[in-house]
Write a protein that holds these residues in place. Sequence first.
Motif, PDB file in Angstrom:
ATOM      1  N   ARG A  11       0.821  -1.206   0.000  1.00 30.71           N
ATOM      2  CA  ARG A  11       0.000   0.000   0.000  1.00 30.71           C
ATOM      3  C   ARG A  11       0.860   1.262   0.000  1.00 30.71           C
ATOM      4  NH1 ARG A  11      -4.643   1.964   4.355  1.00 30.71           N
ATOM      5  NH2 ARG A  11      -4.611   4.100   3.629  1.00 30.71           N
ATOM      6  N   CYS A  12       1.962   1.252   0.775  1.00 29.49           N
ATOM      7  CA  CYS A  12       2.850   2.428   0.816  1.00 29.49           C
ATOM      8  C   CYS A  12       3.560   2.627  -0.512  1.00 29.49           C
ATOM      9  CB  CYS A  12       3.873   2.278   1.944  1.00 29.49           C
ATOM     10  SG  CYS A  12       3.186   2.612   3.568  1.00 29.49           S
ATOM     11  N   ASP A  13       4.025   1.520  -1.103  1.00 25.85           N
ATOM     12  CA  ASP A  13       4.737   1.624  -2.383  1.00 25.85           C
ATOM     13  C   ASP A  13       3.833   2.147  -3.493  1.00 25.85           C
ATOM     14  OD1 ASP A  13       7.081   0.837  -1.271  1.00 25.85           O
ATOM     15  OD2 ASP A  13       6.961  -1.261  -1.905  1.00 25.85           O
ATOM     16  N   SER A  14       2.564   1.726  -3.479  1.00 27.21           N
ATOM     17  CA  SER A  14       1.648   2.131  -4.566  1.00 27.21           C
ATOM     18  C   SER A  14       0.944   3.457  -4.261  1.00 27.21           C
ATOM     19  CB  SER A  14       0.579   1.061  -4.786  1.00 27.21           C
ATOM     20  OG  SER A  14      -0.263   0.952  -3.646  1.00 27.21           O
ATOM     21  N   GLN A  15       0.879   3.819  -2.954  1.00 20.76           N
ATOM     22  CA  GLN A  15       0.140   5.008  -2.516  1.00 20.76           C
ATOM     23  C   GLN A  15      -1.272   5.013  -3.105  1.00 20.76           C
ATOM     24  OE1 GLN A  15       2.330   8.708  -2.898  1.00 20.76           O
ATOM     25  NE2 GLN A  15       4.222   7.802  -2.176  1.00 20.76           N
ATOM     26  N   ASP A  16      -1.882   3.813  -3.149  1.00 24.91           N
ATOM     27  CA  ASP A  16      -3.142   3.655  -3.880  1.00 24.91           C
ATOM     28  C   ASP A  16      -4.327   4.382  -3.259  1.00 24.91           C
ATOM     29  OD1 ASP A  16      -3.285   2.024  -1.683  1.00 24.91           O
ATOM     30  OD2 ASP A  16      -4.131   0.292  -2.714  1.00 24.91           O
ATOM     31  N   LYS A  17      -4.282   4.688  -1.964  1.00 30.61           N
ATOM     32  CA  LYS A  17      -5.421   5.358  -1.326  1.00 30.61           C
ATOM     33  C   LYS A  17      -5.282   6.885  -1.327  1.00 30.61           C
ATOM     34  CE  LYS A  17      -8.332   2.243   0.615  1.00 30.61           C
ATOM     35  NZ  LYS A  17      -8.863   1.509  -0.475  1.00 30.61           N
ATOM     36  N   ASP A  18      -4.092   7.389  -1.600  1.00 25.17           N
ATOM     37  CA  ASP A  18      -3.871   8.832  -1.489  1.00 25.17           C
ATOM     38  C   ASP A  18      -4.744   9.643  -2.452  1.00 25.17           C
ATOM     39  OD1 ASP A  18      -2.025   8.030   0.331  1.00 25.17           O
ATOM     40  OD2 ASP A  18      -0.350   9.184  -0.482  1.00 25.17           O
ATOM     41  N   GLY A  19      -4.919   9.137  -3.671  1.00 23.80           N
ATOM     42  CA  GLY A  19      -5.731   9.846  -4.661  1.00 23.80           C
ATOM     43  C   GLY A  19      -7.163  10.026  -4.179  1.00 23.80           C
ATOM     44  N   LEU A  20      -7.709   8.984  -3.581  1.00 20.92           N
ATOM     45  CA  LEU A  20      -9.083   9.035  -3.063  1.00 20.92           C
ATOM     46  C   LEU A  20      -9.166   9.978  -1.862  1.00 20.92           C
ATOM     47  CD1 LEU A  20     -11.913   7.785  -3.455  1.00 20.92           C
ATOM     48  CD2 LEU A  20     -11.252   6.004  -1.823  1.00 20.92           C
ATOM     49  N   MET A  21      -8.168   9.885  -0.959  1.00 17.51           N
ATOM     50  CA  MET A  21      -8.182  10.718   0.243  1.00 17.51           C
ATOM     51  C   MET A  21      -8.052  12.205  -0.088  1.00 17.51           C
ATOM     52  SD  MET A  21      -5.989   8.588   3.055  1.00 17.51           S
ATOM     53  CE  MET A  21      -6.610   7.037   3.721  1.00 17.51           C
ATOM     54  N   LEU A  22      -7.391  12.516  -1.201  1.00 18.63           N
ATOM     55  CA  LEU A  22      -7.216  13.915  -1.604  1.00 18.63           C
ATOM     56  C   LEU A  22      -8.116  14.274  -2.785  1.00 18.63           C
ATOM     57  CD1 LEU A  22      -3.328  14.223  -1.292  1.00 18.63           C
ATOM     58  CD2 LEU A  22      -5.068  14.978   0.340  1.00 18.63           C
ATOM     59  N   SER A  23      -9.240  13.566  -2.918  1.00 16.49           N
ATOM     60  CA  SER A  23     -10.138  13.818  -4.052  1.00 16.49           C
ATOM     61  C   SER A  23     -10.721  15.232  -3.976  1.00 16.49           C
ATOM     62  CB  SER A  23     -11.269  12.775  -4.084  1.00 16.49           C
ATOM     63  OG  SER A  23     -11.919  12.706  -2.844  1.00 16.49           O
ATOM     64  N   GLY A  24     -10.948  15.809  -5.158  1.00 18.63           N
ATOM     65  CA  GLY A  24     -11.384  17.203  -5.255  1.00 18.63           C
ATOM     66  C   GLY A  24     -10.185  18.100  -5.485  1.00 18.63           C
ATOM     67  N   GLY A  25     -10.433  19.314  -5.884  1.00 20.64           N
ATOM     68  CA  GLY A  25      -9.336  20.251  -6.137  1.00 20.64           C
ATOM     69  C   GLY A  25      -8.704  20.719  -4.839  1.00 20.64           C
ATOM     70  N   GLU A  26      -7.380  20.840  -4.848  1.00 17.02           N
ATOM     71  CA  GLU A  26      -6.683  21.240  -3.618  1.00 17.02           C
ATOM     72  C   GLU A  26      -7.177  22.584  -3.104  1.00 17.02           C
ATOM     73  OE1 GLU A  26      -2.190  22.065  -1.822  1.00 17.02           O
ATOM     74  OE2 GLU A  26      -2.411  21.046  -3.756  1.00 17.02           O
ATOM     75  N   SER A  27      -7.498  23.497  -4.012  1.00 21.50           N
ATOM     76  CA  SER A  27      -7.960  24.826  -3.573  1.00 21.50           C
ATOM     77  C   SER A  27      -9.282  24.732  -2.805  1.00 21.50           C
ATOM     78  CB  SER A  27      -8.126  25.751  -4.782  1.00 21.50           C
ATOM     79  OG  SER A  27      -9.068  25.185  -5.684  1.00 21.50           O
ATOM     80  N   THR A  28     -10.062  23.667  -3.070  1.00 20.84           N
ATOM     81  CA  THR A  28     -11.355  23.530  -2.371  1.00 20.84           C
ATOM     82  C   THR A  28     -11.195  22.849  -1.018  1.00 20.84           C
ATOM     83  OG1 THR A  28     -11.837  21.432  -3.500  1.00 20.84           O
ATOM     84  CG2 THR A  28     -12.685  23.439  -4.526  1.00 20.84           C
ATOM     85  N   TRP A  29     -10.287  21.843  -0.910  1.00 16.23           N
ATOM     86  CA  TRP A  29     -10.167  21.146   0.390  1.00 16.23           C
ATOM     87  C   TRP A  29      -9.109  21.724   1.331  1.00 16.23           C
ATOM     88  CZ3 TRP A  29      -5.260  19.450   0.698  1.00 16.23           C
ATOM     89  CH2 TRP A  29      -4.619  18.849  -0.395  1.00 16.23           C
ATOM     90  N   ARG A  30      -8.246  22.605   0.813  1.00 16.82           N
ATOM     91  CA  ARG A  30      -7.193  23.162   1.685  1.00 16.82           C
ATOM     92  C   ARG A  30      -7.761  23.902   2.902  1.00 16.82           C
ATOM     93  NH1 ARG A  30      -2.111  23.555   2.222  1.00 16.82           N
ATOM     94  NH2 ARG A  30      -1.681  22.380   0.334  1.00 16.82           N
ATOM     95  N   PRO A  31      -8.850  24.715   2.752  1.00 12.06           N
ATOM     96  CA  PRO A  31      -9.402  25.375   3.959  1.00 12.06           C
ATOM     97  C   PRO A  31      -9.827  24.382   5.040  1.00 12.06           C
ATOM     98  CG  PRO A  31     -10.304  26.370   1.964  1.00 12.06           C
ATOM     99  CD  PRO A  31      -9.548  25.159   1.515  1.00 12.06           C
TER     100      PRO A  31
END
Length: 435
Positions: A269-289
């Motif tokens: 899981r760490c090597d593929s970072q397969d969950k990171d895309g889902l956890m950071l879904s949406g545009g960064e400008s929208t979830w950063r706040p």
Amino acid sequence: MAPKLERFVSPGKGNGLRATDRIKRGELVYSCEPLACCVSNKLSRDVCHHCFTRRETLLRCSQCKTARYCNITCQRQAWSGHKRECKCLRSLLPRIPTDSVRLAARLIFAVLSPSQNSSEELYTLEEHESHLSSVSEQKKQGLSQLASMLELYLQQEAPDLVREMTSLPPSCREPLSLIAKVTCNCFTISDGELQEIGVGLYPSLSLLNHDCRPNCVMVFKGTKLQLRAVREINPEEELTISYIETLSLTEDGQKQLEDQYHFTCRCQRCDSQDKDGLMLSGGESTWRPLKEALPRLEGLKAESNWQTLLESCSHLLSTVGCDVPEENLYKLRVTDMALDASVHLGHWEEAVGYGEKTLPVYRQYYPDPHPVHGVQLMRIGKLQHYLVHTEDALETFKQAYQIIKVTHGDDHPMTTDLLMKMEECRTEMDQHSSS
């Protein structure tokens, strides 16, 4: 029945535990009491220092004014372990030692007491890693301060201890080494709701190595730690647990593992970072706040400032949160805090609304049975039941049971409670349909 596990050398990891026989999903692999444990300072007034049960009213030790017990029975049963620390606690009043200092002292007393010293452990205290050679200078200074506090704390017992401690292994006589072993190897003891209530050292289970998608989970019954399989495990397959919260980005998880446990995870899981895309879904400008608001929200939660916390979460979710997918990690954390605040304020309709939004996301992030997912379902089910959404509650309880029966087993109080809730729902539905 003999345990189906043994100690072995795990390639690239050092010591580990592996199965000696086929282990079924949901099977109890190992169960043990701690060599030493103590209630967390922040809960010392709310939890019995012997059986670790939460109670509204507890008896206080008249001498140290710190230890608390359900009743005289718990107090008497605890005395053999509390006797020596009672003197130490009295000598420090009104100061109270940190959890790690108190645990280290209880560990010394336990090892010096033949009646409590277990010869069945797969891993001795001497063998536990301190990792002192690999910690940063800043962390070593922090550990040195704790070691000095341990020496100060033990002064009351020092004349006897100096003589007795000559029987201890060399690395356990030195306060800095002992504190380092404790901080790196202790387990957080949690209650049925997975809230921290204490810390303990379970030597044999310190051998368990980490995996971000483990084949085992740990739950507690009081202070007893139970290790259960969440998947079928083959003979000679390594037994693993997760040292960190599943809902973590790869980078954050790696940092925690390196800082606290001094290794870099190389799992799939760490090597593929397969969950990171889902956890950071949406545009960064929208979830950063949402991300930037978390430290302040966590501060409000720590202060139990529930009204301000709910208002802040509600405002964030109804403004910036609208454009962020439910799967986003930061949105999920804010929604969970809104749920907590709503429950504490008794805003049940709001609470169930926030809770129901989290369930599909939890399903995605916990593909294997996991206590966190089971407890979340149970919590939402209780809210639905209270609001007389009986059919929804029964369905939620059923989903919780499919997880809890695996992670906790049939004889755990959580499982019993869940089965009772399901029966209550069925009875109410039968009464409603016949009226």
